[in-house]
Design an enzyme around this catalytic site. Structure first.
Site, PDB file in Angstrom:
ATOM      1  N   HIS A  98       0.836  -1.205   0.000  1.00 40.97           N
ATOM      2  CA  HIS A  98       0.000   0.000   0.000  1.00 40.97           C
ATOM      3  C   HIS A  98       0.866   1.248   0.000  1.00 40.97           C
ATOM      4  CE1 HIS A  98       0.875  -1.329   4.103  1.00 40.97           C
ATOM      5  NE2 HIS A  98       0.920  -0.033   4.425  1.00 40.97           N
ATOM      6  N   HIS A 100       0.954   5.122   1.435  1.00 40.46           N
ATOM      7  CA  HIS A 100       0.381   6.064   2.395  1.00 40.46           C
ATOM      8  C   HIS A 100       0.319   7.435   1.722  1.00 40.46           C
ATOM      9  CE1 HIS A 100       1.236   3.625   6.164  1.00 40.46           C
ATOM     10  NE2 HIS A 100       2.048   3.035   5.306  1.00 40.46           N
TER      11      HIS A 100
HETATM   12  P1  AMP Z   1       2.717  -0.170   7.137  1.00 44.08           P
HETATM   13  O1  AMP Z   1       3.459  -0.021   8.450  1.00 44.08           O
HETATM   14  O2  AMP Z   1       3.287   0.640   6.028  1.00 44.08           O
HETATM   15  O3  AMP Z   1       2.514  -1.626   6.812  1.00 44.08           O
HETATM   16  O4  AMP Z   1       1.302   0.495   7.402  1.00 44.08           O
HETATM   17  C1  AMP Z   1       0.193  -0.176   7.884  1.00 44.08           C
HETATM   18  C2  AMP Z   1      -0.835   0.876   8.205  1.00 44.08           C
HETATM   19  O5  AMP Z   1      -2.109   0.250   8.254  1.00 44.08           O
HETATM   20  C3  AMP Z   1      -0.615   1.557   9.570  1.00 44.08           C
HETATM   21  O6  AMP Z   1      -0.488   2.976   9.359  1.00 44.08           O
HETATM   22  C4  AMP Z   1      -1.867   1.204  10.360  1.00 44.08           C
HETATM   23  O7  AMP Z   1      -2.325   2.265  11.161  1.00 44.08           O
HETATM   24  C5  AMP Z   1      -2.872   0.875   9.259  1.00 44.08           C
HETATM   25  N1  AMP Z   1      -3.917  -0.078   9.626  1.00 44.08           N
HETATM   26  C6  AMP Z   1      -3.776  -1.244  10.291  1.00 44.08           C
HETATM   27  N2  AMP Z   1      -4.971  -1.877  10.408  1.00 44.08           N
HETATM   28  C7  AMP Z   1      -5.879  -1.088   9.781  1.00 44.08           C
HETATM   29  C8  AMP Z   1      -7.284  -1.172   9.570  1.00 44.08           C
HETATM   30  N3  AMP Z   1      -7.988  -2.208  10.024  1.00 44.08           N
HETATM   31  N4  AMP Z   1      -7.890  -0.172   8.906  1.00 44.08           N
HETATM   32  C9  AMP Z   1      -7.181   0.882   8.458  1.00 44.08           C
HETATM   33  N5  AMP Z   1      -5.864   1.031   8.631  1.00 44.08           N
HETATM   34  C10 AMP Z   1      -5.208   0.068   9.290  1.00 44.08           C
END
Ligand code: AMP
Ligand code: ZN
Length: 143
Positions: A98, A100
């Site tokens: 993903h 950000h």
């Molecule tokens: P990464 O560390 O780049 O893998 O980012 C994962 C992101 O997903 C983090 O910023 C979390 O806050 C976000 N996240 C985790 N679970 C959920 C969820 N159920 N809905 C929306 N965002 C989420």
């Protein structure tokens, strides 16, 4: 294989979805760095940037550009960061690739990164290693 983002896509987990089309979905990060922090991803599961097929990656990056404009306008941000974490060493926690999009405001916070400097030898070494790998893999990547 368990994946919370796949569950969100299948509507088996809750989320605030802001955009979706056939290939791409975007929803609000549940723990935003700033309010309006958006996650943008392919509906198909790929674990990191290197494993997303190029045609889908093009669609994804094009939507990231569109949605970055939407995030900026709708939060009245002064700027934004687009970023992706790849691998645990880079802070990746969800292994469904993903981007950000994080809206930024004047003087909101600083990423606390400490820069290094090169000596000439080291700089040339790294550069020539990269050029070597480019030579080796470019055909494979373009083909
Ligand atoms: P990464 O560390 O780049 O893998 O980012 C994962 C992101 O997903 C983090 O910023 C979390 O806050 C976000 N996240 C985790 N679970 C959920 C969820 N159920 N809905 C929306 N965002 C989420
Ligand atoms: Zn997934």
């Amino acid at each position: 294989m368990e994946c919370i983002f796949c569950d969100i896509i299948k509507r088996e987990a809750p989320s605030e979805i802001v955009y979706e089309d056939e290939d791409i979905i975007a929803f609000l990060d549940i723990n935003p760095i700033n309010y309006g922090h958006l996650l943008v991803l392919t509906k198909l599961h790929f674990d990191n940037f290197l494993t997303v097929p190029k045609d889908l990656l093009h669609k994804l990056i094009s939507k990231v550009q569109f949605l970055a404009g939407i995030v900026k306008r709708s939060t009245n941000a002064d700027g934004f960061n687009t970023m992706s974490n790849n691998g645990t060493a880079a802070g990746q926690r969800i292994f469904h690739f993903h981007f950000h999009i994080i809206p930024r405001f004047e003087n909101d916070f600083k990423f606390n990164l400490i820069s290094k400097s090169y000596d000439d030898n080291h700089l040339k070494n790294i550069s020539s290693k990269m050029k070597e790998f480019i030579e080796k893999y470019q055909g494979q990547f373009d083909g």
